[in-house]
Design a protein around this motif. Structure first.
Motif, PDB file in Angstrom:
ATOM      1  N   PRO A   9       0.813  -1.222   0.000  1.00  0.00           N
ATOM      2  CA  PRO A   9       0.000   0.000   0.000  1.00  0.00           C
ATOM      3  C   PRO A   9       0.843   1.267   0.000  1.00  0.00           C
ATOM      4  O   PRO A   9       0.538   2.223  -0.692  1.00  0.00           O
ATOM      5  N   ASN A  10       1.932   1.280   0.769  1.00  0.00           N
ATOM      6  CA  ASN A  10       2.797   2.457   0.781  1.00  0.00           C
ATOM      7  C   ASN A  10       3.457   2.667  -0.572  1.00  0.00           C
ATOM      8  O   ASN A  10       3.623   3.790  -1.016  1.00  0.00           O
ATOM      9  N   LEU A  11       3.825   1.594  -1.219  1.00  0.00           N
ATOM     10  CA  LEU A  11       4.429   1.678  -2.540  1.00  0.00           C
ATOM     11  C   LEU A  11       3.444   2.270  -3.546  1.00  0.00           C
ATOM     12  O   LEU A  11       3.801   3.111  -4.362  1.00  0.00           O
ATOM     13  N   LEU A  12       2.177   1.863  -3.481  1.00  0.00           N
ATOM     14  CA  LEU A  12       1.178   2.406  -4.392  1.00  0.00           C
ATOM     15  C   LEU A  12       0.951   3.892  -4.144  1.00  0.00           C
ATOM     16  O   LEU A  12       0.801   4.664  -5.094  1.00  0.00           O
ATOM     17  N   VAL A  13       0.946   4.306  -2.907  1.00  0.00           N
ATOM     18  CA  VAL A  13       0.783   5.734  -2.590  1.00  0.00           C
ATOM     19  C   VAL A  13       1.952   6.516  -3.175  1.00  0.00           C
ATOM     20  O   VAL A  13       1.766   7.555  -3.812  1.00  0.00           O
ATOM     21  N   GLN A  14       3.152   6.019  -2.995  1.00  0.00           N
ATOM     22  CA  GLN A  14       4.335   6.686  -3.537  1.00  0.00           C
ATOM     23  C   GLN A  14       4.288   6.747  -5.057  1.00  0.00           C
ATOM     24  O   GLN A  14       4.609   7.767  -5.651  1.00  0.00           O
ATOM     25  N   ALA A  15       3.874   5.653  -5.689  1.00  0.00           N
ATOM     26  CA  ALA A  15       3.794   5.631  -7.150  1.00  0.00           C
ATOM     27  C   ALA A  15       2.759   6.634  -7.649  1.00  0.00           C
ATOM     28  O   ALA A  15       2.996   7.347  -8.627  1.00  0.00           O
ATOM     29  N   ARG A  16       1.603   6.695  -6.992  1.00  0.00           N
ATOM     30  CA  ARG A  16       0.561   7.643  -7.402  1.00  0.00           C
ATOM     31  C   ARG A  16       1.057   9.075  -7.294  1.00  0.00           C
ATOM     32  O   ARG A  16       0.730   9.920  -8.121  1.00  0.00           O
ATOM     33  N   GLN A  17       1.847   9.371  -6.263  1.00  0.00           N
ATOM     34  CA  GLN A  17       2.364  10.722  -6.073  1.00  0.00           C
ATOM     35  C   GLN A  17       3.428  11.071  -7.110  1.00  0.00           C
ATOM     36  O   GLN A  17       3.590  12.238  -7.474  1.00  0.00           O
TER      37      GLN A  17
END
Length: 131
Positions: A101-109
């Motif tokens: 989940p943290n990786l997806l948040v970082q990717a979206r940003q």
């Protein structure tokens, strides 16, 4: 209201015998489970071909791993608690990072444009019908 049935599973405190949390999410029988070494997360696998990651304290479903899974034969959590290995009936082992989940948040940003529908399905595992 859809025709999917939601299975209720429970976390119990063995010291007190009290239910700690109700877990709703799987749509079929849960067949495997494993805790992370720190005891903060529970990973469950079900006959609905999903693996779910739960917060033990709150009972909240953190995320669902459902990309291409068949019947799960077993799951094992790495000693550092950062990965889970999922063995499936088709003979494959799927290695998943639990920090996803943290990786997806970082990717979206980091993305400077809106993703196409096909990219959202492929990279974010969103369930959409794309034209």
């Amino acid at each position: 209201v859809g025709s999917e049935m939601c299975i209720r599973d429970s976390l119990w405190d063995v010291a007190t015998g009290q239910e700690k949390a109700a877990l709703f999410g799987h749509t079929a029988e849960v067949t495997w489970l494993a805790f992370t070494p720190d005891g903060n997360r529970l990973i469950t696998a079900g006959r609905d071909h999903t693996v779910r990651v739960w917060d033990v304290g709150s009972g909240e479903s953190l995320f669902v791993l459902d990309q291409g899974l068949t019947d799960v034969l077993s799951i094992a959590v790495a000693p550092d608690g950062r990965q889970v290995l999922i063995a499936t009936l088709d003979g494959f082992g799927h290695l998943q990072f639990l920090a996803r989940p943290n990786l997806l948040v970082q990717a979206r940003q980091a993305v400077s444009r809106e993703l196409t529908c096909a990219e959202r399905v492929l990279y974010l595992h969103e369930k959409h019908q794309c034209d």
